[in-house]
Design a protein around this motif. Structure first.
Motif, PDB file in Angstrom:
ATOM      1  N   LEU A 184     167.044-112.193 -75.872  1.00  0.00           N
ATOM      2  CA  LEU A 184     166.171-111.191 -75.475  1.00  0.00           C
ATOM      3  C   LEU A 184     166.509-109.777 -76.078  1.00  0.00           C
ATOM      4  N   LEU A 185     167.944-109.567 -76.064  1.00  0.00           N
ATOM      5  CA  LEU A 185     168.452-108.340 -76.616  1.00  0.00           C
ATOM      6  C   LEU A 185     168.589-108.227 -78.102  1.00  0.00           C
ATOM      7  N   GLY A 186     168.705-109.277 -78.780  1.00  0.00           N
ATOM      8  CA  GLY A 186     168.945-109.496 -80.133  1.00  0.00           C
ATOM      9  C   GLY A 186     170.571-109.223 -80.387  1.00  0.00           C
ATOM     10  N   VAL A 187     171.425-109.830 -79.549  1.00  0.00           N
ATOM     11  CA  VAL A 187     172.746-109.601 -79.748  1.00  0.00           C
ATOM     12  C   VAL A 187     173.462-111.131 -79.704  1.00  0.00           C
ATOM     13  N   GLN A 188     174.777-111.018 -80.324  1.00  0.00           N
ATOM     14  CA  GLN A 188     175.471-112.402 -80.259  1.00  0.00           C
ATOM     15  C   GLN A 188     176.194-112.537 -79.132  1.00  0.00           C
ATOM     16  N   PRO A 189     176.533-113.661 -78.348  1.00  0.00           N
ATOM     17  CA  PRO A 189     177.523-113.902 -77.387  1.00  0.00           C
ATOM     18  C   PRO A 189     178.778-113.069 -77.565  1.00  0.00           C
ATOM     19  N   ALA A 190     179.307-112.988 -78.669  1.00  0.00           N
ATOM     20  CA  ALA A 190     180.666-112.310 -78.831  1.00  0.00           C
ATOM     21  C   ALA A 190     180.520-110.755 -78.797  1.00  0.00           C
ATOM     22  N   GLU A 191     179.065-110.395 -78.760  1.00  0.00           N
ATOM     23  CA  GLU A 191     178.923-108.924 -78.551  1.00  0.00           C
ATOM     24  C   GLU A 191     178.753-108.470 -77.055  1.00  0.00           C
ATOM     25  N   CYS A 192     178.792-109.365 -76.108  1.00  0.00           N
ATOM     26  CA  CYS A 192     178.420-109.144 -74.566  1.00  0.00           C
ATOM     27  C   CYS A 192     179.617-109.326 -73.591  1.00  0.00           C
ATOM     28  N   VAL A 193     179.440-108.283 -72.565  1.00  0.00           N
ATOM     29  CA  VAL A 193     180.465-108.307 -71.586  1.00  0.00           C
ATOM     30  C   VAL A 193     179.511-108.678 -70.055  1.00  0.00           C
ATOM     31  N   MET A 194     180.072-109.659 -69.550  1.00  0.00           N
ATOM     32  CA  MET A 194     179.513-110.092 -68.080  1.00  0.00           C
ATOM     33  C   MET A 194     180.195-109.431 -67.008  1.00  0.00           C
ATOM     34  N   VAL A 195     179.411-108.845 -66.041  1.00  0.00           N
ATOM     35  CA  VAL A 195     180.098-107.998 -64.910  1.00  0.00           C
ATOM     36  C   VAL A 195     179.475-108.985 -63.778  1.00  0.00           C
ATOM     37  N   GLY A 196     180.343-109.367 -62.806  1.00  0.00           N
ATOM     38  CA  GLY A 196     179.745-109.736 -61.496  1.00  0.00           C
ATOM     39  C   GLY A 196     181.002-110.301 -60.509  1.00  0.00           C
ATOM     40  N   ASP A 197     180.468-110.677 -59.224  1.00  0.00           N
ATOM     41  CA  ASP A 197     181.417-110.890 -58.205  1.00  0.00           C
ATOM     42  C   ASP A 197     181.610-112.338 -58.054  1.00  0.00           C
ATOM     43  N   SER A 198     181.168-113.195 -58.718  1.00  0.00           N
ATOM     44  CA  SER A 198     181.262-114.698 -58.421  1.00  0.00           C
ATOM     45  C   SER A 198     182.145-115.279 -59.577  1.00  0.00           C
ATOM     46  N   LEU A 199     183.187-115.852 -59.301  1.00  0.00           N
ATOM     47  CA  LEU A 199     183.931-116.519 -60.158  1.00  0.00           C
ATOM     48  C   LEU A 199     183.309-117.716 -60.792  1.00  0.00           C
TER      49      LEU A 199
END
Length: 266
Positions: A184-199
């Motif tokens: 959707l964003l036109g990026v690669q997984p290695a260019e992304c950061v995930m932020v969340g409260d669930s391990l």
């Protein structure tokens, strides 16, 4: 903020950007002069004792925590009215009371939505981050429920895209939904950061999908169990995220500098 190697940040919604748990508690426990909430309504309108009213609400909270929803079999509204219906019958006995259960559910739902807000300092942080990064909201859950929350907290303007798990073939932690977000964003997984409260969903999902980094929001700063997925970073407030991203940039720059020196010496 421009980051070498990081182009996008994915945010979880519930209990990461908005305090869904607190809103649910307030929907149950608030009393007049605000509009009647569930415990107050059960006491004043239906003549329950306070202990009985609290027992009903506690049972519903427990059912919500264990909830497994299959939208192909039942809509979320019917399922959650059933939670209230069962809790009332388990507490009071007698015949099932679907009408009272529905009244409690809609009162709880409406009040919870009123309390789902995106804090001003969180809005400011998202606005600042979006100057240099693409931002995406990635939330698991039933389509209707999550879209209502998104509408209630008015977070749409802060994101380049919003993805609801209930609208996809698979939810977090499946890699497919993260890769869909990347596309959707036109990026690669290695260019992304995930932020969340669930391990189990946010962090494990980010690791499964091969994202550059995972950031676990651990408000209580409790130690994860040994078998848990290991996040790259841990923060106690979502407002700590910019500092983590700066740290990542510093580490990347330092590595680039080291690599450059190594290549110059060859």
């Amino acid at each position: 903020m421009g980051l070498h190697g990081v182009k996008a940040v994915f945010f979880d919604l519930d209990n990461t950007l908005i305090d869904t748990a607190a809103a649910g508690r307030r929907a149950i426990e608030e009393r007049p002069p605000r509009p009647l909430q569930v415990i107050s309504a059960l006491q004043s309108k239906h003549h329950y004792g306070e202990g009985e009213a609290r027992a009903v609400c506690d049972k519903v909270q427990a059912k919500l925590l264990k909830e497994c929803h299959d939208p192909a079999k039942m809509c979320i509204t019917d399922l959650r009215i059933s939670h209230w219906e069962e809790a009332i019958q388990e507490t009071i006995g007698g015949e099932a009371n679907r009408d009272l259960a529905a009244e409690c559910y809609y009162l709880w739902k409406t009040t919870r939505l009123q309390h789902l807000t995106l804090a001003e300092d969180t809005r400011a942080m998202l606005t600042e981050l979006r100057k240099g990064l693409r931002l995406l909201l990635l939330t698991n859950g039933d389509r209707q429920t999550q879209r209502e929350k998104i509408e209630a907290c008015a977070c749409q303007p802060y994101f380049d895209a919003i993805v609801v798990g209930g609208e996809q073939k698979e939810e977090k932690p499946a890699p497919s939904i993260f890769h869909y977000c990347c596309d959707l964003l036109g990026v690669q997984p290695a260019e992304c950061v995930m932020v969340g409260d669930s391990l189990d969903t946010d962090i494990q999902g980010g690791l499964n999908a091969g994202l550059k980094a995972t950031v676990w929001l651990n408000k209580a700063m409790t130690a994860p169990v040994d078998t848990s997925p290991v996040p790259h970073y841990i923060i106690s407030s979502v407002l700590d995220l910019p500092a983590v991203l700066q740290k990542m940039e510093h580490n990347i720059n330092a590595k680039l500098g080291t690599d450059h020196m190594a290549s110059s010496n060859e």
